[in-house]
Design a protein around this motif. Sequence first.
Motif, mmCIF file in Angstrom:
data_model
loop_
_atom_site.group_PDB
_atom_site.id
_atom_site.type_symbol
_atom_site.label_atom_id
_atom_site.label_comp_id
_atom_site.label_asym_id
_atom_site.label_seq_id
_atom_site.Cartn_x
_atom_site.Cartn_y
_atom_site.Cartn_z
ATOM 1 N N PRO A 161 0.825 -1.213 0.000
ATOM 2 C CA PRO A 161 0.000 0.000 0.000
ATOM 3 C C PRO A 161 0.857 1.260 0.000
ATOM 4 O O PRO A 161 2.061 1.211 0.278
ATOM 5 C CB PRO A 161 -0.799 -0.140 1.300
ATOM 6 N N LEU A 162 0.229 2.371 -0.287
ATOM 7 C CA LEU A 162 0.916 3.664 -0.276
ATOM 8 C C LEU A 162 0.858 4.268 1.122
ATOM 9 O O LEU A 162 -0.178 4.220 1.797
ATOM 10 C CB LEU A 162 0.272 4.618 -1.274
ATOM 11 N N ASP A 163 1.991 4.850 1.569
ATOM 12 C CA ASP A 163 2.000 5.534 2.855
ATOM 13 C C ASP A 163 1.576 6.992 2.668
ATOM 14 O O ASP A 163 1.137 7.395 1.587
ATOM 15 C CB ASP A 163 3.368 5.428 3.536
ATOM 16 N N GLU A 164 1.699 7.803 3.712
ATOM 17 C CA GLU A 164 1.245 9.192 3.660
ATOM 18 C C GLU A 164 2.061 10.058 2.713
ATOM 19 O O GLU A 164 1.649 11.161 2.351
ATOM 20 C CB GLU A 164 1.283 9.792 5.071
ATOM 21 N N GLU A 165 3.241 9.574 2.300
ATOM 22 C CA GLU A 165 4.083 10.316 1.363
ATOM 23 C C GLU A 165 3.976 9.771 -0.057
ATOM 24 O O GLU A 165 4.691 10.206 -0.950
ATOM 25 C CB GLU A 165 5.540 10.277 1.828
ATOM 26 N N GLY A 166 3.085 8.790 -0.241
ATOM 27 C CA GLY A 166 2.915 8.215 -1.571
ATOM 28 C C GLY A 166 3.939 7.156 -1.915
ATOM 29 O O GLY A 166 4.081 6.803 -3.088
ATOM 30 N N LYS A 167 4.635 6.617 -0.914
ATOM 31 C CA LYS A 167 5.627 5.569 -1.156
ATOM 32 C C LYS A 167 5.060 4.213 -0.750
ATOM 33 O O LYS A 167 4.218 4.116 0.140
ATOM 34 C CB LYS A 167 6.908 5.874 -0.365
ATOM 35 N N ARG A 168 5.553 3.165 -1.398
ATOM 36 C CA ARG A 168 5.052 1.821 -1.139
ATOM 37 C C ARG A 168 5.638 1.244 0.152
ATOM 38 O O ARG A 168 6.830 1.369 0.428
ATOM 39 C CB ARG A 168 5.403 0.893 -2.301
ATOM 40 N N LYS A 169 4.765 0.592 0.917
ATOM 41 C CA LYS A 169 5.205 -0.126 2.117
ATOM 42 C C LYS A 169 5.174 -1.621 1.820
ATOM 43 O O LYS A 169 4.144 -2.151 1.417
ATOM 44 C CB LYS A 169 4.283 0.189 3.298
ATOM 45 N N PRO A 170 6.296 -2.334 1.983
ATOM 46 C CA PRO A 170 6.329 -3.765 1.654
ATOM 47 C C PRO A 170 5.400 -4.563 2.552
ATOM 48 O O PRO A 170 5.133 -4.199 3.703
ATOM 49 C CB PRO A 170 7.801 -4.140 1.886
ATOM 50 N N LEU A 171 4.900 -5.668 2.014
ATOM 51 C CA LEU A 171 3.997 -6.522 2.775
ATOM 52 C C LEU A 171 4.772 -7.459 3.699
ATOM 53 O O LEU A 171 5.960 -7.722 3.491
ATOM 54 C CB LEU A 171 3.121 -7.340 1.817
ATOM 55 N N SER A 172 4.070 -7.976 4.691
ATOM 56 C CA SER A 172 4.707 -8.849 5.690
ATOM 57 C C SER A 172 4.721 -10.310 5.267
ATOM 58 O O SER A 172 5.249 -11.163 5.986
ATOM 59 C CB SER A 172 3.970 -8.716 7.028
ATOM 60 N N VAL A 173 4.136 -10.629 4.110
ATOM 61 C CA VAL A 173 4.173 -12.003 3.592
ATOM 62 C C VAL A 173 4.812 -11.988 2.216
ATOM 63 O O VAL A 173 4.856 -10.949 1.542
ATOM 64 C CB VAL A 173 2.760 -12.619 3.513
ATOM 65 N N SER A 174 5.292 -13.139 1.789
ATOM 66 C CA SER A 174 5.952 -13.226 0.486
ATOM 67 C C SER A 174 5.568 -14.535 -0.187
ATOM 68 O O SER A 174 5.020 -15.459 0.454
ATOM 69 C CB SER A 174 7.476 -13.135 0.638
ATOM 70 N N ALA A 175 5.849 -14.633 -1.485
ATOM 71 C CA ALA A 175 5.530 -15.832 -2.247
ATOM 72 C C ALA A 175 6.215 -17.046 -1.622
ATOM 73 O O ALA A 175 7.372 -16.988 -1.228
ATOM 74 C CB ALA A 175 5.966 -15.664 -3.697
ATOM 75 N N GLY A 176 5.476 -18.143 -1.522
ATOM 76 C CA GLY A 176 6.011 -19.369 -0.933
ATOM 77 C C GLY A 176 5.570 -19.594 0.506
ATOM 78 O O GLY A 176 5.630 -20.725 1.003
ATOM 79 N N ASN A 177 5.118 -18.542 1.188
ATOM 80 C CA ASN A 177 4.635 -18.690 2.568
ATOM 81 C C ASN A 177 3.345 -19.505 2.605
ATOM 82 O O ASN A 177 2.486 -19.361 1.739
ATOM 83 C CB ASN A 177 4.363 -17.334 3.207
ATOM 84 N N THR A 178 3.234 -20.365 3.604
ATOM 85 C CA THR A 178 1.970 -21.028 3.900
ATOM 86 C C THR A 178 1.285 -20.199 4.985
ATOM 87 O O THR A 178 1.878 -19.938 6.031
ATOM 88 C CB THR A 178 2.181 -22.463 4.398
ATOM 89 N N VAL A 179 0.055 -19.784 4.716
ATOM 90 C CA VAL A 179 -0.583 -18.811 5.599
ATOM 91 C C VAL A 179 -1.977 -19.262 6.017
ATOM 92 O O VAL A 179 -2.624 -20.092 5.355
ATOM 93 C CB VAL A 179 -0.673 -17.425 4.916
ATOM 94 N N LEU A 180 -2.403 -18.698 7.130
ATOM 95 C CA LEU A 180 -3.767 -18.838 7.611
ATOM 96 C C LEU A 180 -4.459 -17.501 7.372
ATOM 97 O O LEU A 180 -3.951 -16.465 7.782
ATOM 98 C CB LEU A 180 -3.772 -19.181 9.106
ATOM 99 N N TYR A 181 -5.617 -17.525 6.703
ATOM 100 C CA TYR A 181 -6.280 -16.274 6.354
ATOM 101 C C TYR A 181 -7.731 -16.278 6.830
ATOM 102 O O TYR A 181 -8.301 -17.326 7.160
ATOM 103 C CB TYR A 181 -6.223 -16.022 4.844
ATOM 104 N N SER A 182 -8.309 -15.101 6.868
ATOM 105 C CA SER A 182 -9.691 -14.940 7.311
ATOM 106 C C SER A 182 -10.625 -15.719 6.391
ATOM 107 O O SER A 182 -10.514 -15.655 5.165
ATOM 108 C CB SER A 182 -10.061 -13.461 7.310
ATOM 109 N N LYS A 183 -11.560 -16.421 6.983
ATOM 110 C CA LYS A 183 -12.377 -17.393 6.258
ATOM 111 C C LYS A 183 -13.283 -16.768 5.203
ATOM 112 O O LYS A 183 -13.524 -17.353 4.154
ATOM 113 C CB LYS A 183 -13.215 -18.176 7.263
ATOM 114 N N TYR A 184 -13.804 -15.570 5.481
ATOM 115 C CA TYR A 184 -14.798 -14.982 4.585
ATOM 116 C C TYR A 184 -14.259 -13.776 3.818
ATOM 117 O O TYR A 184 -15.028 -12.937 3.342
ATOM 118 C CB TYR A 184 -16.038 -14.585 5.385
#
Length: 253
Positions: free
Chosen positions: A204-227
Amino acid sequence: MAAIQLSASTISAKKLPSFEGLRPSAMTMASPLRPGSLPLRSFRGFVVKAATTVTPKYTTLKPLGDRVLVKIKTSEEKTVGGILLPTSAQSKPQGGEVVAVGEGRTIGANKVEVDLKTGIQVVYSKYAGTELEFNGSNHLILKEDDIVGILETDHDVKDLKPLNDRVLIRVAEAEQKTAGGLLLTDATKEKPSIGTVIAVGPGPLDEEGKRKPLSVSAGNTVLYSKYAGNDFKGGDGSDYIALRAADVMAVLS
């Protein structure tokens, strides 16, 4: 000139004309029309359609701000096996072609342009935007943030390039048996909320219009919200889901 003062006691009711034939229900008081003052029953003949129709005299439509105009993909009328689907069974499309983009938006002191080009195929959130009929085709006008991702090759969801804070996950297969060994039918199989991250957006974009990296990456096995998110069926038969990174609850190892 003498002034005559009348009081209630000086007026005799018998000298006035009779109004016995006038009923209160027969009188209506007219009031000045003000915006929003008309009762709802005055609009019984006024119908608002879910899809706004743009009249033929308008040949161009320019989205404003960070909005995007997408030509909606036609619904599938047949199954893979060639069976004709009734209208009620046709799934609502979640993709289409970008035909126009806005000039972008301002974040802080920076102007951020819409990071999409006309002619590309995109996937969007299921309930986002406003449908409209334009140049004889159904379109959707929505914000850039409602675009889930870009389909770059083969138009298959497994090739989806997520945008912003979106994550593409291949859903783990549902359990075929219970812990006691009983075979589960399709109706009793619980939808899994675990999967493998296939691709992630730039953040996502921060308050200065710069991208903030995500906390997950390709290859991760994750638990996500069901709906959460948008569900898709890939060309390889696997189930996929595209959702926001905030809907990922944990990384499993």
